[in-house]
Design a protein around this motif. Structure first.
Motif, PDB file in Angstrom:
ATOM      1  N   ARG A   1       1.068  -0.979  -8.084  1.00  0.00           N
ATOM      2  CA  ARG A   1      -0.159  -1.768  -8.210  1.00  0.00           C
ATOM      3  C   ARG A   1      -0.713  -2.199  -6.857  1.00  0.00           C
ATOM      4  O   ARG A   1      -1.895  -2.528  -6.745  1.00  0.00           O
ATOM      5  CB  ARG A   1       0.110  -3.000  -9.078  1.00  0.00           C
ATOM      6  CG  ARG A   1       0.292  -2.677 -10.546  1.00  0.00           C
ATOM      7  CD  ARG A   1       0.748  -3.880 -11.347  1.00  0.00           C
ATOM      8  NE  ARG A   1      -0.169  -5.006 -11.202  1.00  0.00           N
ATOM      9  CZ  ARG A   1       0.027  -6.195 -11.774  1.00  0.00           C
ATOM     10  NH1 ARG A   1       1.120  -6.398 -12.501  1.00  0.00           N
ATOM     11  NH2 ARG A   1      -0.847  -7.161 -11.620  1.00  0.00           N
ATOM     12  N   SER A   2       0.133  -2.216  -5.844  1.00  0.00           N
ATOM     13  CA  SER A   2      -0.325  -2.629  -4.517  1.00  0.00           C
ATOM     14  C   SER A   2      -0.876  -1.464  -3.693  1.00  0.00           C
ATOM     15  O   SER A   2      -1.306  -1.661  -2.554  1.00  0.00           O
ATOM     16  CB  SER A   2       0.822  -3.302  -3.749  1.00  0.00           C
ATOM     17  OG  SER A   2       1.830  -2.352  -3.414  1.00  0.00           O
ATOM     18  N   HIS A   3      -0.868  -0.260  -4.259  1.00  0.00           N
ATOM     19  CA  HIS A   3      -1.390   0.897  -3.522  1.00  0.00           C
ATOM     20  C   HIS A   3      -2.896   0.725  -3.314  1.00  0.00           C
ATOM     21  O   HIS A   3      -3.628   0.346  -4.246  1.00  0.00           O
ATOM     22  CB  HIS A   3      -1.120   2.185  -4.307  1.00  0.00           C
ATOM     23  CG  HIS A   3      -1.300   3.427  -3.490  1.00  0.00           C
ATOM     24  ND1 HIS A   3      -2.538   3.872  -3.081  1.00  0.00           N
ATOM     25  CD2 HIS A   3      -0.398   4.321  -2.994  1.00  0.00           C
ATOM     26  CE1 HIS A   3      -2.402   4.974  -2.377  1.00  0.00           C
ATOM     27  NE2 HIS A   3      -1.113   5.273  -2.311  1.00  0.00           N
ATOM     28  N   PRO A   4      -3.412   0.990  -2.130  1.00  0.00           N
ATOM     29  CA  PRO A   4      -4.848   0.813  -1.868  1.00  0.00           C
ATOM     30  C   PRO A   4      -5.744   1.596  -2.834  1.00  0.00           C
ATOM     31  O   PRO A   4      -6.853   1.161  -3.144  1.00  0.00           O
ATOM     32  CB  PRO A   4      -4.999   1.328  -0.435  1.00  0.00           C
ATOM     33  CG  PRO A   4      -3.655   1.154   0.180  1.00  0.00           C
ATOM     34  CD  PRO A   4      -2.667   1.377  -0.915  1.00  0.00           C
ATOM     35  N   ALA A   5      -5.267   2.737  -3.331  1.00  0.00           N
ATOM     36  CA  ALA A   5      -6.093   3.564  -4.214  1.00  0.00           C
ATOM     37  C   ALA A   5      -6.352   2.910  -5.565  1.00  0.00           C
ATOM     38  O   ALA A   5      -7.248   3.344  -6.303  1.00  0.00           O
ATOM     39  CB  ALA A   5      -5.432   4.930  -4.417  1.00  0.00           C
ATOM     40  N   ILE A   6      -5.599   1.850  -5.895  1.00  0.00           N
ATOM     41  CA  ILE A   6      -5.794   1.204  -7.195  1.00  0.00           C
ATOM     42  C   ILE A   6      -7.188   0.595  -7.290  1.00  0.00           C
ATOM     43  O   ILE A   6      -7.751   0.461  -8.388  1.00  0.00           O
ATOM     44  CB  ILE A   6      -4.713   0.126  -7.444  1.00  0.00           C
ATOM     45  CG1 ILE A   6      -4.606  -0.202  -8.941  1.00  0.00           C
ATOM     46  CG2 ILE A   6      -4.980  -1.123  -6.649  1.00  0.00           C
ATOM     47  CD1 ILE A   6      -3.919   0.832  -9.763  1.00  0.00           C
ATOM     48  N   SER A   7      -7.780   0.243  -6.154  1.00  0.00           N
ATOM     49  CA  SER A   7      -9.114  -0.368  -6.173  1.00  0.00           C
ATOM     50  C   SER A   7     -10.166   0.591  -6.726  1.00  0.00           C
ATOM     51  O   SER A   7     -11.169   0.161  -7.300  1.00  0.00           O
ATOM     52  CB  SER A   7      -9.508  -0.820  -4.758  1.00  0.00           C
ATOM     53  OG  SER A   7      -9.562   0.298  -3.881  1.00  0.00           O
ATOM     54  N   VAL A   8      -9.946   1.890  -6.568  1.00  0.00           N
ATOM     55  CA  VAL A   8     -10.884   2.882  -7.098  1.00  0.00           C
ATOM     56  C   VAL A   8     -10.860   2.880  -8.628  1.00  0.00           C
ATOM     57  O   VAL A   8     -11.865   3.191  -9.285  1.00  0.00           O
ATOM     58  CB  VAL A   8     -10.544   4.286  -6.556  1.00  0.00           C
ATOM     59  CG1 VAL A   8     -11.471   5.348  -7.132  1.00  0.00           C
ATOM     60  CG2 VAL A   8     -10.572   4.290  -5.037  1.00  0.00           C
TER      61      VAL A   8
ATOM     62  N   ILE B   1       9.064  -1.871  -8.913  1.00  0.00           N
ATOM     63  CA  ILE B   1       8.437  -0.556  -8.767  1.00  0.00           C
ATOM     64  C   ILE B   1       6.974  -0.585  -9.244  1.00  0.00           C
ATOM     65  O   ILE B   1       6.096   0.004  -8.600  1.00  0.00           O
ATOM     66  CB  ILE B   1       9.255   0.519  -9.494  1.00  0.00           C
ATOM     67  CG1 ILE B   1      10.619   0.685  -8.801  1.00  0.00           C
ATOM     68  CG2 ILE B   1       8.507   1.852  -9.518  1.00  0.00           C
ATOM     69  CD1 ILE B   1      11.555   1.672  -9.468  1.00  0.00           C
ATOM     70  N   VAL B   2       6.702  -1.272 -10.332  1.00  0.00           N
ATOM     71  CA  VAL B   2       5.317  -1.376 -10.798  1.00  0.00           C
ATOM     72  C   VAL B   2       4.483  -2.194  -9.809  1.00  0.00           C
ATOM     73  O   VAL B   2       3.318  -1.873  -9.549  1.00  0.00           O
ATOM     74  CB  VAL B   2       5.257  -1.991 -12.210  1.00  0.00           C
ATOM     75  CG1 VAL B   2       3.822  -2.350 -12.589  1.00  0.00           C
ATOM     76  CG2 VAL B   2       5.831  -1.011 -13.221  1.00  0.00           C
TER      77      VAL B   2
ATOM     78  N   PRO C   1       1.602  -4.363 -18.798  1.00  0.00           N
ATOM     79  CA  PRO C   1       0.221  -4.100 -19.222  1.00  0.00           C
ATOM     80  C   PRO C   1      -0.602  -3.248 -18.262  1.00  0.00           C
ATOM     81  O   PRO C   1      -1.272  -2.301 -18.700  1.00  0.00           O
ATOM     82  CB  PRO C   1      -0.370  -5.511 -19.368  1.00  0.00           C
ATOM     83  CG  PRO C   1       0.806  -6.384 -19.656  1.00  0.00           C
ATOM     84  CD  PRO C   1       1.938  -5.793 -18.872  1.00  0.00           C
ATOM     85  N   THR C   2      -0.575  -3.564 -16.963  1.00  0.00           N
ATOM     86  CA  THR C   2      -1.382  -2.786 -16.025  1.00  0.00           C
ATOM     87  C   THR C   2      -0.910  -1.336 -15.963  1.00  0.00           C
ATOM     88  O   THR C   2      -1.723  -0.403 -15.929  1.00  0.00           O
ATOM     89  CB  THR C   2      -1.346  -3.413 -14.619  1.00  0.00           C
ATOM     90  OG1 THR C   2      -1.849  -4.751 -14.687  1.00  0.00           O
ATOM     91  CG2 THR C   2      -2.190  -2.609 -13.638  1.00  0.00           C
ATOM     92  N   MET C   3       0.394  -1.133 -15.960  1.00  0.00           N
ATOM     93  CA  MET C   3       0.915   0.226 -15.902  1.00  0.00           C
ATOM     94  C   MET C   3       0.568   0.994 -17.172  1.00  0.00           C
ATOM     95  O   MET C   3       0.244   2.190 -17.120  1.00  0.00           O
ATOM     96  CB  MET C   3       2.433   0.199 -15.687  1.00  0.00           C
ATOM     97  CG  MET C   3       3.079   1.578 -15.592  1.00  0.00           C
ATOM     98  SD  MET C   3       2.306   2.696 -14.378  1.00  0.00           S
ATOM     99  CE  MET C   3       2.472   1.736 -12.874  1.00  0.00           C
TER     100      MET C   3
END
Length: 341
Positions: free
Chosen positions: A35-42, A30-31, A88-90
């Motif tokens: 993390r793979s959502h395109p909006a994460i780049s913002v 799930i994480v 960590p990222t979450m």
């Protein structure tokens, strides 16, 4: 990975709800999806900072929109509410999301929420079950103080604070510390805030009452035991929500003989074995590993009365009848009168 196939989504959704699936086993898929959502780049350039930068403060609406896109994922919202997501990222994403939502809220103090209240509530659940572990920057603390003052002023004037104000405050400290339990319960009914009131006010109240039903030992004589007990009184850990319960197929003695075929197990098949769990914490271990064996009698002990009360509440909630709880120090077991198989 985005986009998630319908079959994968259905499988993960069922796993989140299934009583035999450990929530911790679902963190990675799930994480990874979030993390793979395109909006994460913002958000990438902002995730590594513990303090809000000038760029972050200037780009608040843009960041808020990206956070809204990532956190609208139902699987992520469900996961955040039922287990500690130690990734960590979450963790950094949660810290960033919390302070961005707070900043956008206090800039206008509008009656309408800047982001879906379901998202704020899910973040609040995660913050509560992690014992409000995440750090708070100086600017964030100033924003939080403003929010707190506004909520208190509304309640003092017998007015209803907007629900998202309350949900956002519960991302930083328990709703129970506000007082006004009955008012908050009525205000939250039928909304996304209701589950926060349940977790942060109602259930701790039930645990407080259950303390009187648990046998108490004398205060620990050992200084380390006393310090450890005090720590867990303040933070009963973990505040687990869902566990994977064993089916308990067969009798306990039979299971032991199957696991240890070369050992002569002297437990009579028609006698309920007595089992001691020394250091049971908040009850997840005895409930997951032992509660399925209805022929066993289990005594679970711990230093912390707060942890034991949490364990007993969950045990009653799951209608488990063969676990008894008692406050005791494992260092004092030499004088313990009971004996176990």
């Amino acid at each position: 990975k985005h986009p998630l196939t319908p079959r994968a989504r259905e499988t993960l959704t069922k796993a989140l709800e299934h009583p035999a699936v450990r929530p911790l086993s679902l963190i990675t898929p799930i994480v990874t999806l979030a993390r793979s959502h395109p909006a994460i780049s913002v958000l990438d350039d902002h995730l590594l900072s513990d303090q809000p930068t000038e760029l972050e403060l200037a780009c608040g609406p843009l960041l808020l929109a990206a956070i809204g896109e990532i956190f609208q994922e139902p699987l992520l919202l469900g996961l955040l509410q039922i287990c500690i997501v130690a990734e960590p990222t979450m963790e950094r994403l949660l810290v960033l999301a919390r302070r961005v939502i707070l900043r956008q809220t206090v800039q206008s103090f509008a009656a309408t929420t800047p982001i879906a209240i379901e998202i704020i509530a899910a973040i609040a659940h995660q913050c509560f079950i992690t014992e409000y572990l995440y750090g708070v920057s100086d600017i964030e603390q100033s924003d939080l103080d403003m929010l707190q003052q506004s909520i208190v002023a509304k309640l003092a004037a017998d007015q209803n604070p907007p629900l998202h104000w309350l949900a956002l405050r519960s991302c930083y400290c328990s709703l129970a510390s506000l007082g006004h339990a009955d008012k908050l319960d009525a205000l939250a009914a039928g909304t996304a805030l209701a589950s926060l009131v349940q977790r942060q006010i109602t259930e701790p109240g039930e645990e407080k009452a259950l303390r009187e039903t648990i046998p108490r030992a004398a205060a620990p004589a050992n200084a380390v035991s006393a310090a450890v007990g005090s720590q867990y009184e303040e933070n009963p850990y973990p505040r687990w929500i869902k566990c994977a319960r064993t089916s308990g197929a067969g009798d306990f003695a039979g299971q032991i003989r199957q696991m240890l075929p070369q050992k002569n197990i002297a437990i009579a098949p028609d006698v309920a074995p007595r089992i001691l769990i020394a250091g049971c914490g908040t009850g997840q271990h005895p409930i997951e590993s032992m509660a399925g064996y209805r022929d066993a009698r289990i005594l679970a002990i711990d230093l912390s009365m707060a942890s034991l009360a949490y364990a007993k509440r969950k045990t009653l909630e799951l209608d488990i009848r063969n676990i008894e709880y008692r406050q005791s120090d494992i260092l004092d077991l030499a004088t313990f009168p009971a004996r176990f198989d």
